[in-house]
Enzyme design. Sequence first.
Site: not given
Length: 402
Positions: A66, A120, A192, A217
């Site tokens: 992890r 967003y 962002d 993206k």
Amino acid sequence: MSEDSRRPLTKLAQAGRRADWTGMPGQPGAIVSPGVWRASTILYDDVAHLRKAAGSSTHERLFYGRKGTPTSWSLADALTEMEPGAEGTMLFPSGVAAIACALMAVLRPGDQLLMVDSAYDPTRNFCEQVLKPFGVETLYYDPTIGAGIAELLTDRTRAIFLECPGSLTFEVQDVPAITAIARDRGIVTLLDNTWATPLFFPALAHGVDIAILACTKYIVGHSDVMMGSVTATPALFPKVRQSAYLFGQMTSPDDAWLASRGLRTLGVRLAQHQASALEIAQWLKDQPDVARVLHPALPDCPGHDLWARDFSGSTGLFSFVLQGGDETARAALIDGLAHFGIGYSWGGFESLALPVDPARYRTATIWQAEGPVIRLQIGLEDPADLIADLDAGLARFRAARG
């Protein structure tokens, strides 16, 4: 040549490929790209070794799956190298997870967050559905406010969230002005930066404390991986890292490897996205059925001066406003497109067209337009084919509009 003097395209090719991730200890040579290290359990030589590992820093050290493996660490290192002034980067299973964890790293009950009104939609949802019950007040602000944001600050303001440009309506924020005011007041700024990426807008160099990417993206670039990243200053990276660890956030080695592969071609892909999008945006601007094109690199677009001052390039995402018409006419345009898919996200090699309704996602400002809005993701197809497709779509729009 020293590492700091490397230009961005050189960094894209070389970043994250240090010997720790590309070679085997005690063996000569190195592989070009770090391999895929899949792991859950990490084995220790003895109990003493296990106790020592648990009692020291586990960052970029094999401890438990992890906490990552060299595959994810090499990608994180590469993204850190793309942001001068950054201490480190943490990876997340999506852009939304990155945003959520970054906000939780710096906010506590009773705090106030200033959130850009063009944010967003999932970011707004997180503020209303998670932060509000958690005891954090969110105050939305006009994305064009610039230095005027100082008037909104209170003793409870702990963070300012920016998205520049907004991913629906593409307002450009005065990032240096906002971050300078925040820094003077000891307020954390988060950005962002998915639209520009650090290639076209190195966020920390413009005063931002925490830069967030939906790597889904442009970093990945092939529409086949979900991933987010958070890159932070030395003062804030330990908080981001601890937040990620406490929430159990991680990415799979296979996804990290695909994102690393995509990162190497980011420069050439963005150059093509930029050129094609500008050609299509200019064409749309001259069409009588188009009221406005929302692309910050166009000289007549609001915020262009700020974009020209702060950004070194533009990417493939922009919107345009139709002249009149309704939902039926807009759907007629989109539904018949041959070279544009209809779907969420962006940044891949394929072009997309999406109906968007900005008025639904506003609190501090009012969105008004001459007609419906369509957001385009311009992919890597020939722009002449895309223009012909849009031309036919506008003819369908006129027929449906009547």
